[in-house]
Design a protein around this motif. Sequence first.
Motif, PDB file in Angstrom:
ATOM      1  N   GLY A   1       3.939   7.746  -6.159  1.00 43.91           N
ATOM      2  CA  GLY A   1       3.432   8.499  -5.022  1.00 43.91           C
ATOM      3  C   GLY A   1       3.866   7.913  -3.701  1.00 43.91           C
ATOM      4  O   GLY A   1       3.479   8.391  -2.637  1.00 43.91           O
ATOM      5  N   ALA A   2       4.673   6.847  -3.751  1.00 45.60           N
ATOM      6  CA  ALA A   2       5.166   6.200  -2.536  1.00 45.60           C
ATOM      7  C   ALA A   2       6.459   6.874  -2.063  1.00 45.60           C
ATOM      8  O   ALA A   2       7.009   7.732  -2.749  1.00 45.60           O
TER       9      ALA A   2
ATOM     10  N   GLY B   1       1.187   2.555  -3.689  1.00 47.93           N
ATOM     11  CA  GLY B   1       0.836   3.896  -4.131  1.00 47.93           C
ATOM     12  C   GLY B   1       1.072   4.941  -3.063  1.00 47.93           C
ATOM     13  O   GLY B   1       1.886   4.753  -2.148  1.00 47.93           O
ATOM     14  N   PRO B   2       0.353   6.052  -3.139  1.00 41.07           N
ATOM     15  CA  PRO B   2       0.584   7.190  -2.239  1.00 41.07           C
ATOM     16  C   PRO B   2       0.532   6.798  -0.764  1.00 41.07           C
ATOM     17  O   PRO B   2      -0.367   6.069  -0.328  1.00 41.07           O
ATOM     18  N   GLY B   3       1.523   7.280  -0.022  1.00 42.64           N
ATOM     19  CA  GLY B   3       1.595   7.030   1.415  1.00 42.64           C
ATOM     20  C   GLY B   3       2.324   5.758   1.790  1.00 42.64           C
ATOM     21  O   GLY B   3       2.729   5.591   2.945  1.00 42.64           O
TER      22      GLY B   3
ATOM     23  N   THR C   1       8.252   0.241   9.108  1.00 41.58           N
ATOM     24  CA  THR C   1       7.189   0.902   9.845  1.00 41.58           C
ATOM     25  C   THR C   1       5.867   0.249   9.434  1.00 41.58           C
ATOM     26  O   THR C   1       5.843  -0.579   8.510  1.00 41.58           O
ATOM     27  N   PRO C   2       4.752   0.618  10.068  1.00 43.47           N
ATOM     28  CA  PRO C   2       3.457   0.067   9.631  1.00 43.47           C
ATOM     29  C   PRO C   2       3.110   0.394   8.179  1.00 43.47           C
ATOM     30  O   PRO C   2       2.245  -0.251   7.589  1.00 43.47           O
ATOM     31  N   ARG C   3       3.806   1.386   7.593  1.00 42.77           N
ATOM     32  CA  ARG C   3       3.514   1.765   6.207  1.00 42.77           C
ATOM     33  C   ARG C   3       4.423   1.078   5.190  1.00 42.77           C
ATOM     34  O   ARG C   3       4.271   1.294   3.981  1.00 42.77           O
TER      35      ARG C   3
END
Length: 380
Positions: free
Chosen positions: A91-92, A68-70, A116-118
Amino acid sequence: MIPIAMPVLAEEEADAARAAVLSGWVSQGPQVAAFEREFAAFVGAPFACAVSNCTTALQLALTALDIGPGDEVITASHSFIATANSIRNQGAVPVFVDVDPETYNIDPGRLADAMTPRTRAIIAVHQMGMPCDLEALTMLADRHGIPLIEDAACAAGSEILIKENWERIGRPHGRIACFSFHPRKVITTGEGGMLTTADAGLDRKFKLLRQHGMSVPDTVRHGSAQVIFEEYLVSGYNYRMTDMQAAIGRKQLERLPDLVARRRAVAARYTELLGNLEGLRLPAEPEWARSNWQSYCVRLANRFDQRSVMQSLLDKGIATRRGIMCSHREPPYAKAEQRHDLRHSELAQDRSILLPIYAQMSETEQLRVAECLRAELARG
């Protein structure tokens, strides 16, 4: 006119759709359930879930994985925009990496630099039916603990060599594979899609989410001798396939091995006819891949103008399409998501042309395409 594609639909499909109409059950029902079982068996997957199209399949895959987001999802820009849209609509953030210039599939060697960490998932596209390097991709995804989603929109019937065994795309290699049954694909239900997985929990989520989050499917309620009150356990969607579409899909699935064999023969003949043309690069099929040849993509040398060549062929009654689009060049994705060198993706879009290919294409039609293309390239 020689079209870019042509579905194979005949009396068998018409009779199947008619039978579904006359059955009185035309929404998601017994035909959908049968199509799911048969598709799962065909590709070698424990579970399959039919949906309204491949875009909704991709969205359900991401939703079921709680993306989802972020969150960031690594994928190829060189793909139909639905791949990127499915990520954005969650939202990604789609993180685009470049493709292998030989196969036009995502380059596994570029994924590590994009993480990345995300990073929460990878979507690898089997572009134009040509299988990705799944061994490299699954190894990398497993090493980083990141789920791999296969955008197999074009790849029904394609195969890949895994540990000396040929396996169909859709057999669980990543966590989820998503298919399209649009009329440009090798088999069609008009519109429609399918998800396959080896994860029973994910399959339950798909089937819950596609039908409004309903706790008891209407097929169960209608068949029960007892009154059943359903609940709506989550906020879901209406992403169902109709029984009429599924009835057609079952007949198309029966045809699929023959359709792939015929398309492979057409692709081989193109290679014979076009192999000696200067200024033209033919598609490459790795030794570990068997494409269904959903598309036949040739690449022009720099001295040729893509649009002019396509227009000349169109003037002679031959439909073509430009190379697969790059999402990062479209307004919704023109800024934030482009963080990596995408030169091979851009060249693939700008220099490539998709030639007509379909299972029932005749030798005469292929000769005409080859002769007209040869004449155009000879003009320089």
